[in-house]
Design an enzyme around this catalytic site. Structure first.
Site, PDB file in Angstrom:
ATOM      1  N   CYS A 113       0.976  -1.262   0.012  1.00 49.29           N
ATOM      2  CA  CYS A 113      -0.160   0.026  -0.106  1.00 49.29           C
ATOM      3  C   CYS A 113       0.924   1.218   0.065  1.00 49.29           C
ATOM      4  O   CYS A 113       0.299   2.335  -0.648  1.00 49.29           O
ATOM      5  CB  CYS A 113      -0.926  -0.075   1.249  1.00 49.29           C
ATOM      6  SG  CYS A 113      -0.170  -0.246   2.942  1.00 49.29           S
ATOM      7  N   HIS A 119      -1.483   1.255   7.471  1.00 49.82           N
ATOM      8  CA  HIS A 119      -1.858   1.236   6.312  1.00 49.82           C
ATOM      9  C   HIS A 119      -1.614   2.589   5.470  1.00 49.82           C
ATOM     10  O   HIS A 119      -1.697   3.471   6.163  1.00 49.82           O
ATOM     11  CB  HIS A 119      -3.478   0.748   6.116  1.00 49.82           C
ATOM     12  CG  HIS A 119      -3.868   0.553   4.985  1.00 49.82           C
ATOM     13  ND1 HIS A 119      -3.412  -0.144   3.859  1.00 49.82           N
ATOM     14  CD2 HIS A 119      -5.072   1.062   4.281  1.00 49.82           C
ATOM     15  CE1 HIS A 119      -4.111  -0.320   2.693  1.00 49.82           C
ATOM     16  NE2 HIS A 119      -5.343   0.458   2.742  1.00 49.82           N
TER      17      HIS A 119
END
Length: 369
Positions: free
Chosen positions: A32, A311
């Protein structure tokens, strides 16, 4: 993603920008950090256009060896030439090349998006500089595109190179800082210029980008152990030092230093401080007479409470619409949602989604849509 894609198309309706593509990127196990930065770079339109132009001009030169630049260009071309307007693409070749090139990104551990961005831009510059050097030593292989790809070579009449090569990556991201040191005894000012592709700013609770930039350029006194060696006085002297933006870049990338090493804990801690970043930014502490005006077009957001897990997602402005990219998923968001990523005014908050890397484009030359 089919449903999400069609949902996005429905949301934009007949306002869907002509020729634009909004594609999510598949996550290959903790990639990510890479996806969020790639989306920000894809929607940095001048960079995307120059990368694709470079690729179109250099694609067929003697089956050039694959590198990070060709893999990135190939990915951007793949996205921009899709028949569908929305969907998902797997940036497999690019991620494989990245891992092959740098062992730092090989593990499945949480990586830092800013380290990746820094590595990528410097790698692209290295590749372009090596290509220009190769062309110089072998004029036979020179193609008209080399001139377009790399800008003027700045070669003087006697054949020696005056300045370092300015590539199209530099033309987009590079600015110049001046490090000024004033000796407090003789008042002599020593100035040293240095280039940058992004600015890393220290942050404080309940602050703003403008105040962080002011702190960045604030005057620091060098005394006691930190005295400055003045060439004029030929000795160590107390001095005042400050950093000024001499030349702001076309694309201003600001990295907020949210990960701080805490001595007492012996580890890094994430600072969830609330730092307001405006949609329109005025750079007033530059050495140029007029203020430089910028418009925000992308934000890489770190989601999570600590530096070693979490994330990354990105917010992108494209054709006056704001979009939210979370790996494979892409959705439209209201402009007002951007301010929910400023950070938390309280130390312990349930909101862990904080702006980490900000991308601004100068409004001076060729305003973006």
């Amino acid at each position: 993603m089919g449903a999400a894609g069609s949902k996005l198309e429905k949301a934009l309706g007949d306002q869907f920008p002509e020729g634009e593509r909004y594609f999510g990127l598949e996550n290959f196990g903790n990639t990510c950090y890479c996806n969020s930065v790639l989306q920000a770079l894809y929607f940095c339109v001048p960079f995307r256009e120059q990368l694709l132009e470079y690729y179109a001009n250099n694609k067929n030169i003697g089956d050039a060896e694959e590198n990070l630049l060709t893999c990135l260009a190939d990915l951007f071309l793949q996205i921009s030439s899709q028949k569908k307007k929305t969907g998902v693409i797997a940036p497999k070749r690019f991620v494989q090349r990245l891992k092959k090139q740098n062992e730092l990104f090989r593990s499945y551990m949480h990586q830092d998006a800013h380290e990746f961005l820094n590595f990528l831009l410097n790698e692209l510059v290295d590749i372009l500089e090596k290509e220009a050097q190769a062309v110089k030593s072998d004029p036979e292989t020179s193609s008209p595109s080399d001139k377009a790809a790399n800008g003027p070579k700045n070669v003087q009449a006697n054949g020696c190179q005056k300045d370092p090569l300015v590539t199209w990556v530099h033309k987009n991201f590079q600015g110049i800082l001046t490090n000024e040191t004033r000796c407090l005894r003789c008042e002599t000012v020593t100035a040293r210029d240095e280039t940058y592709l992004d600015l890393s700013l220290d942050i404080e609770q309940n602050s703003s980008i403008t105040s962080c930039l002011k702190n960045f350029s604030s005057t620091e006194t060098l005394n006691a152990e930190d005295k400055f060696f003045c060439d004029k006085c030929c000795s160590l002297q107390e001095a005042q030092k400050r950093m000024k933006i001499k030349k702001p870049p076309h694309i201003l990338v600001i990295h907020l230093k949210r990960f701080k090493y805490i001595e007492q804990l012996g580890r890094y801690k994430k600072l969830s401080y609330r730092v307001v970043f405006p949609l329109e930014l005025k750079l007033s502490n530059t050495m140029e007479d007029a203020d430089s005006e910028y418009s925000l077009f992308a934000v890489v957001v770190h989601v999570g409470s600590g530096p070693n897990h979490g994330h990354y997602v990105s917010l992108v402005k494209s054709h006056n619409h704001w979009l939210f990219f979370d790996d494979e998923n892409v959705e439209m968001i209201d402009e007002s949602v951007v301010q929910t990523f400023f950070g938390s005014a309280q130390e312990y908050s349930s909101n862990t989604d904080h702006g980490y890397i900000l991308f601004y484009e100068s409004l001076g030359a060729g305003n973006r849509s």
